[in-house]
Design an enzyme around this catalytic site. Structure first.
Site, PDB file in Angstrom:
ATOM      1  N   GLU A 135      -3.150   2.165   6.483  1.00 26.51           N
ATOM      2  CA  GLU A 135      -3.074   1.082   5.489  1.00 26.51           C
ATOM      3  C   GLU A 135      -3.203  -0.280   6.171  1.00 26.51           C
ATOM      4  O   GLU A 135      -3.830  -1.195   5.639  1.00 26.51           O
ATOM      5  CB  GLU A 135      -1.753   1.171   4.727  1.00 26.51           C
ATOM      6  N   GLU A 192      -0.095  11.028   3.903  1.00 28.28           N
ATOM      7  CA  GLU A 192       1.128  11.033   3.081  1.00 28.28           C
ATOM      8  C   GLU A 192       1.267  12.261   2.187  1.00 28.28           C
ATOM      9  O   GLU A 192       2.384  12.740   1.943  1.00 28.28           O
ATOM     10  CB  GLU A 192       1.184   9.766   2.217  1.00 28.28           C
TER      11      GLU A 192
END
Lengths: 208, 208, 208
Positions: free
Chosen positions: C52, C73
């Site tokens: 990210e 994730e």
């Protein structure tokens, strides 16, 4: 493609269409909004409504040397009318979408990947393994993850574009030339295995 | 690029500009909104306003080994002011658009294709045939198809972005440094065939 | 990733968050809105929050054969919650973003470039020179150019998407299964150099 001959074939589906989409678009939108993950293995040729179906799925993996995808509608005097113009533009941008729609060409797996029309071009003999592994991995994800991912990355809102597409499509399909081209195509084998091998060539000869 | 020397050169066009665009943007927007299909064969180098012109057309095919495209404006103390920042961002995304604008580098055909700046990089000796075939096929399409495709896939609405770009451009072009860099560039052959061969090098030396 | 064990670790940052973003998103948004140009040299593996962070920078150059990027994730029962779903979708489109998030796979430099996740994949032994040259060239630009470029090509407004992402993330992180998977991962070396070498494999075995 047989709408020219059997114009009432889809009447039964047309009763409870969502607002603002035609019956072809409704099919694409239904697939594009599925809660499940939809993955397409493309190892043959997808044209017209088939190409729209592919582009409305979440992901597509295409076999190098075997897969082809194309919006052939222009050769029949129309434009894609089942979401294809919007799905294409969203995936590949306006410039390449116009090229695909107006060239009416069949795109091979590698070009389709470079354009972003499919997720990835893969060796034909690995396609099954690659997609099986992906599907199994996704199916094994902890509870709620798929729904959460789809909530975070929802389908684009294409409502306005679908209206524009339907207007554009309707304006063409009502022309006698389109009905004639579609009928001629069918009469010359456009929906036979032989005709589909070089559908673009067949249709270009009829229109020429 | 000679605006520094002949600031009134475009006054005659400036009388009936559309709202919300400067005279350079108006040219790009005019091309981007043509009802015809516009296809560019890029076999040389397109920089600055030339690159903006390319990016405002519907499609571009670039010759491998010969084509180059670049937004060189940063080396003259400005940013693209004729739609280039918005056309780039729409085609290649913000990250690559910032890279192109701030690197001021010349991009070759294959990189430009990978970024989505052009539709496709093709072998130089096939460029004419590929684009001729495409243009002939499009010209042979049944009546109404081109207009329908353009209606279904219209140019993006870039009004807000063009205002931002014009503000950004104006804020730089009024600086004495920009006028000086542009004058120096011209004095050192920036618009001669020799100077254009390595325009980026020439301008970097002047700014350094 | 250690939020499961130290849920109050970020409390001090949480006091003056901007409206509408969680603490992880605030970090990405802070980087994405910097007035400076941010360039990432990716020569190792960036996963989860690291991926990210990469995607919130202006540009990324990735070393072929060394770089990897992945949103891992899903294997911990959650989805990216620090802007990753929106940064990905903006860069690579919905189809490939869903693929990256749900496959949880590590993507190599060349694939990441083809998807548009990074600006460009470059030979590993040229990465430093390429990025150094770019950074020096940008630093040498005339005054005002960087700010003008960032004004003309601002960060996309992702406010709605970040809210959706946060909702999706929150709905998963509160599940006992997610806390358990994160704890198990840490207990099995998910944040050790050994564990990170094949983090996806490690996490898939735990979840399986």
């Amino acid at each position: 493609m047989s709408l020219g001959d059997t114009p009432d074939a889809l009447d039964e589906f047309a009763h409870d269409l969502p607002d603002g989409v035609n019956v072809f678009q409704a099919l694409g939108e239904l697939l594009r909004h599925q809660p499940q993950v939809t993955i397409i293995k493309l190892a043959g040729m997808a044209r017209g409504g088939g190409a729209e179906f592919v582009a409305s799925a979440d992901m597509t993996f295409a076999a190098i040397g075997r897969a082809g995808i194309g919006q052939v509608e222009a050769l029949m005097g129309i434009v894609p009318g089942g979401g294809g113009t919007q799905y294409l533009a969203t995936r590949v941008g306006r410039n390449r979408a116009l090229e695909a729609v107006l060239s009416a060409d069949l795109y091979d797996a590698k070009t389709a990947e470079r354009y972003g029309w499919v997720n990835r071009a893969v060796p034909a003999d690995e396609l099954d393994d690659i997609v099986d592994r992906l599907a199994r991995n996704i199916a094994a994800l902890p509870e709620g993850v798929i729904a959460a991912a789809k909530r975070a990355i929802p389908p684009e809102d294409l409502a306005e574009g679908l209206l524009r597409e339907n207007d554009a499509w309707t304006g063409q399909i009502i022309r006698p030339a389109a009905a004639q081209l579609i009928r001629d195509g069918l009469a010359h084998g456009a929906q036979t295995p032989d005709g589909e091998r070089d559908l673009e060539g067949l249709l270009r000869r009829l229109a020429g």
